[in-house]
Design a protein around this motif. Sequence first.
Motif, short mmCIF file in Angstrom:
data_model
loop_
_atom_site.label_atom_id
_atom_site.label_comp_id
_atom_site.label_asym_id
_atom_site.label_seq_id
_atom_site.Cartn_x
_atom_site.Cartn_y
_atom_site.Cartn_z
N ARG A 54 0.83 -1.21 0.00
CA ARG A 54 0.00 0.00 0.00
C ARG A 54 0.86 1.25 0.00
O ARG A 54 0.56 2.23 -0.69
CB ARG A 54 -0.92 -0.02 1.21
N ILE A 55 1.94 1.24 0.76
CA ILE A 55 2.85 2.39 0.78
C ILE A 55 3.45 2.61 -0.60
O ILE A 55 3.54 3.74 -1.09
CB ILE A 55 3.95 2.18 1.84
N GLY A 56 3.86 1.51 -1.26
CA GLY A 56 4.41 1.62 -2.60
C GLY A 56 3.41 2.19 -3.60
O GLY A 56 3.77 3.00 -4.45
N LYS A 57 2.16 1.78 -3.50
CA LYS A 57 1.13 2.31 -4.41
C LYS A 57 0.92 3.80 -4.18
O LYS A 57 0.71 4.56 -5.14
CB LYS A 57 -0.17 1.55 -4.22
N ARG A 58 0.94 4.23 -2.93
CA ARG A 58 0.76 5.67 -2.65
C ARG A 58 1.91 6.49 -3.23
O ARG A 58 1.69 7.55 -3.82
CB ARG A 58 0.66 5.88 -1.14
N PHE A 59 3.13 5.98 -3.06
CA PHE A 59 4.27 6.71 -3.64
C PHE A 59 4.17 6.73 -5.16
O PHE A 59 4.52 7.73 -5.79
CB PHE A 59 5.57 6.06 -3.19
N ALA A 60 3.71 5.64 -5.75
CA ALA A 60 3.58 5.60 -7.21
C ALA A 60 2.51 6.58 -7.68
O ALA A 60 2.70 7.27 -8.69
CB ALA A 60 3.23 4.18 -7.66
N GLN A 61 1.41 6.69 -6.94
CA GLN A 61 0.37 7.65 -7.30
C GLN A 61 0.86 9.08 -7.19
O GLN A 61 0.59 9.92 -8.05
CB GLN A 61 -0.85 7.43 -6.43
#
Length: 265
Positions: free
Chosen positions: A251-258
């Motif tokens: 989830r943290i990775g997806k937020r950074f990607a967004q």
Amino acid sequence: MSELSFDHKQKLIPRRHFRAFDAVVLTLLMLTFWQVIGSWTQGVAVSPPLPTLVYLGDLLATPMFWDHAAATLEAFLLAFVLSALIGLVLGLIFGIRRFTGEVAEPILAGFYTIPKVTLYPVVLLLFGLGMSAKVAFGVMHGLVPMTLFTLGAVRNLPPVLIRTARVLRLSPGRTMRWVLVPACLPDIVNGLRISFSLSLLGVLIGEMFSSQRGLGFLLVNGMAQHNVPLSTAVVTVIVVMAIAANTLMLRIGKRFAQRADTVAG
């Protein structure tokens, strides 16, 4: 207008409800499969879910379990931090220096494919028994993916970023800190997620072969004594910890990607 409002309402349905439903269904399927395997083997190889959870509740109430868990956590944190920091620095260096990266990448990939258990005698000779050997096993597993993820992220960056840093005469340290790390952050987080899992695996393997403390040792001890509920309970704890940590880091990775996509857009 009605069709638009209907579509708008459909889009407003929170996706987390669907994700929660999928998680519940997946959990039920896993418990069902676990029950089937436990019943089929009659508890000889795998303890069924309910007896395992009852045994696990009693196990969590003992200081012995928490002593072993603390030993595993200490070794894992040290191995993960070393894997993350060393892998990040190596990945950034190999990414900037193209020729060095092209030479190092196949070597790292080849080392990654080697079963680390075959290096067990070498690790014991170099680090001996105890904490150092467990940490070494963890770093051996987690370092390479972190390095390769970071290396690939730097290679995929627009060359203008590195050229701009050179025009501004930034030092290598400032270039990494102010330019490369922020631009590669989504891939770095993904590398941390993989390194997390493999570092934990390496530490557990180290405990199984070269330690008398930790969850890995507790697992092997249960297997040696043919204590199936103990072995199954320890495996359950490890699986739950790994799934929870990987879900959080995903989830943290997806937020950074967004965020990166928003800034790029």
